[in-house]
Design a protein around this motif. Sequence first.
Motif, short mmCIF file in Angstrom:
data_model
loop_
_atom_site.label_atom_id
_atom_site.label_comp_id
_atom_site.label_asym_id
_atom_site.label_seq_id
_atom_site.Cartn_x
_atom_site.Cartn_y
_atom_site.Cartn_z
N PRO A 286 0.83 -1.21 0.00
CA PRO A 286 0.00 0.00 0.00
C PRO A 286 0.86 1.26 0.00
O PRO A 286 1.89 1.31 0.67
N GLY A 287 0.44 2.23 -0.77
CA GLY A 287 1.13 3.50 -0.79
C GLY A 287 2.23 3.56 -1.84
O GLY A 287 2.82 4.61 -2.07
N THR A 288 2.52 2.41 -2.46
CA THR A 288 3.59 2.41 -3.46
C THR A 288 3.00 2.42 -4.86
O THR A 288 1.80 2.33 -5.05
N ARG A 289 3.91 2.51 -5.85
CA ARG A 289 3.49 2.39 -7.25
C ARG A 289 3.17 0.95 -7.56
O ARG A 289 3.81 0.04 -7.02
N HIS A 290 2.24 0.75 -8.47
CA HIS A 290 1.88 -0.62 -8.84
C HIS A 290 2.91 -1.25 -9.75
O HIS A 290 3.34 -0.64 -10.72
N THR A 291 3.29 -2.48 -9.40
CA THR A 291 4.15 -3.24 -10.29
C THR A 291 3.38 -4.47 -10.77
O THR A 291 3.92 -5.30 -11.49
N CYS A 292 2.12 -4.59 -10.32
CA CYS A 292 1.32 -5.76 -10.67
C CYS A 292 0.86 -5.68 -12.13
O CYS A 292 0.76 -4.61 -12.69
N ARG A 293 0.57 -6.85 -12.70
CA ARG A 293 0.00 -6.89 -14.05
C ARG A 293 -1.51 -6.94 -13.93
O ARG A 293 -2.06 -7.32 -12.90
N ALA A 294 -2.19 -6.56 -15.01
CA ALA A 294 -3.65 -6.48 -14.99
C ALA A 294 -4.28 -7.79 -14.52
O ALA A 294 -5.24 -7.79 -13.76
N GLU A 295 -3.69 -8.94 -14.96
CA GLU A 295 -4.34 -10.21 -14.61
C GLU A 295 -4.11 -10.61 -13.15
O GLU A 295 -4.70 -11.55 -12.66
N GLU A 296 -3.23 -9.88 -12.47
CA GLU A 296 -3.00 -10.18 -11.04
C GLU A 296 -3.93 -9.39 -10.13
O GLU A 296 -3.86 -9.50 -8.93
N ARG A 297 -4.77 -8.56 -10.74
CA ARG A 297 -5.66 -7.73 -9.93
C ARG A 297 -7.04 -8.36 -9.83
O ARG A 297 -7.52 -8.96 -10.78
N SER A 298 -7.65 -8.21 -8.66
CA SER A 298 -9.01 -8.69 -8.50
C SER A 298 -9.91 -7.50 -8.19
O SER A 298 -9.55 -6.65 -7.38
N PRO A 299 -11.09 -7.44 -8.83
CA PRO A 299 -11.98 -6.32 -8.52
C PRO A 299 -12.59 -6.44 -7.12
O PRO A 299 -13.10 -5.46 -6.59
#
Length: 668
Positions: free
Chosen positions: A185-198
Amino acid sequence: MKVLVLRRVLPEVLPEFLALVPEEKRHRFLQLLSQLLRKSDDTEVEPWLPALFDNDDEAIGQATLLLQDFDAYDQAPILLNGSQPVQGARYVNTCFTRAHSELPLPATTCMAAGRRYRLRIDIGPWSTDSIVENPVRFPADHLPATRVGYWLLVAVNSVEFVVDSRQRPFFLPARGPGWICQCPPGTRHTCRAEERSPYLFIDIATPATQGRADLRLTITYGGGLVQSQFVTADIREVERSGAGTRARIDFTLAGLFDTVGTLPQRDMNVTTEQGSDGSHLLTIGGLSSERISFRLTEEQMRDAGGAARRALRDLQEQPVPVPVLRWPGRRKGEHRLVADLARLAPLGRRLWDLLLADRPQQRAVLKRRMRSPVTVQVARTGRIGFVFPWALVYDIGLEDGNPDAHHACRIVDELSSPAPPECPYEREHRLNTLCPYGFWGIRHTIEQPPSVEGTHSIALQVRGARPSVMAVGLGTGLDRQLTEQHLARLAELRPSIVAERHDSRAALVDALARPDLPLIYFYCHGRRQRLPGAVEPVPYLELGPGERITPTDLTALHDQAWAASHWANTSPLVFINSCHSVEITPGSLTQFVDAFSGIYAAGVIGVETVVTQSLASTIAERFWVSFGAGRTVGEALTDVKLTLLGEGSLLGLAYTAYCSANLRLANG
Ligand SMILES: [Zn+2]
Ligand SMILES: [Zn+2]
Ligand SMILES: [Zn+2]
């Protein structure tokens, strides 16, 4: 209109639809609506209207007009860009799922007792899965501007459900729906779109027995509450259809953040609400990763709060012989502040015990986090009449059973005005130390913003001209000489503020009718009166002889005599300085707070206990000088408190800000 179109315009239409449906029928309305939305794309909406609006002709007529408007609107090319039809309008959608499922339980399904489920939360376009009955846009457009987005914290807590009440990060981008990911939390995202859950899933267990169970969902940003939902479930022995689950948004923070640039940081927040059995539920958040809930009965609240407030009142009028107390560098003898501390601190300590006696871990966290001055935000949700005397909570340990061991902190002998914001001898505090800085109200800034439902906003600025007009409502039965002195001092507030006196109700009501009035100051007695048909005595402010202003008067004037936008651009600040108003309780003060905030006032400053007229005058004069000079309400009240403390008085604790502590006068 076709269902296809309705789905698209629903975020805009729904709030208007809901306004047409009586409160008690909304649950049913939403059930029918979600059935309708599951029909095929080309289903016509209009034939459903009689059922949706329960054959209420007036409502059907209005809804038809509304749909026609939107049909026309929908044909405009700007809305036909397909991919993101409801860009900007985002809602916190909530529903329950079974333990290992992502699929929503229908709102009409009752969960079974003693079983595991999950709460599923997302932030995005309004979802038909949601059990929220009064969807209110998530006020992201009022958070500080960002090109990236916001790391929010979501927490759930409950007395009935078993739930891990830790705060969980949830990322809301500047546009589009929010997500969960593994990035810190609080950092820049390094995740890929498919690693995100709505979806954020929170495991819960239902209570072991059937009946009603409530939980609270809070979303904070920068430590301050942004939105909160109250979720109610009907728990049955086995899963079956029935009253099911529902949620209401009962707090939304919104407003003028965009003009200020930053959202005020809050170190700790407290929500207070009425429990189903009449008890009060208080929830403290922002201290650690966990939110703490506890219940207090009406009686506990009244007894503890009443005793502390009475003690504060008595400090002015009935100085007692100084008890045998020790403090460094002096022999036993007269010392007014020490005597006052000896009377007030043990009662403040009882308030602390009431909150935290049975919570050792939370006590430790609280002590650590609140060692230095912080800002505490207390949010009353819904219409709640009680006010906990937060300012009087005393957090240095005192032995009730060993008053002889009570001893004063060194600071009491070294105070001069203004007192420092923190005790320089904090490190010397130990068991049984009496120090003015043990009171939360001396060390911290406490704000109690008005409770707001729906789209109402909390103001951070009072917009006035230079000089800003202050309408002064003068009461009867005051000491004439003190009143004249007070008015003479107020006259010195120029060029920032110009005070205009009004001796009668009619004159004051004329002044209140000005749509750009920035400041309102009541210098009068507050009383209560029993009226036929009213459960509680009705509070009023006494102006001319036998003339009164009640909270209801204010609402009536706004509805019938003034324009709908009256005060909406100004957000006036109201100061109710009702000196020796024995009969105004903090509970009845909140009726004025609610009435004024319901007509676009920024908030109210009020007195928690009875104060003498001369003290009331001194405090108000200092407050207005500071506020007129552009300081915030929080800073101005701190000035007052520390000046009084420097003179050996604790009475600064008597004043409470029912508004944002960051509220300031913008008349430069
Ligand atoms: Zn990420
Ligand atoms: Zn001290
Ligand atoms: Zn008085």
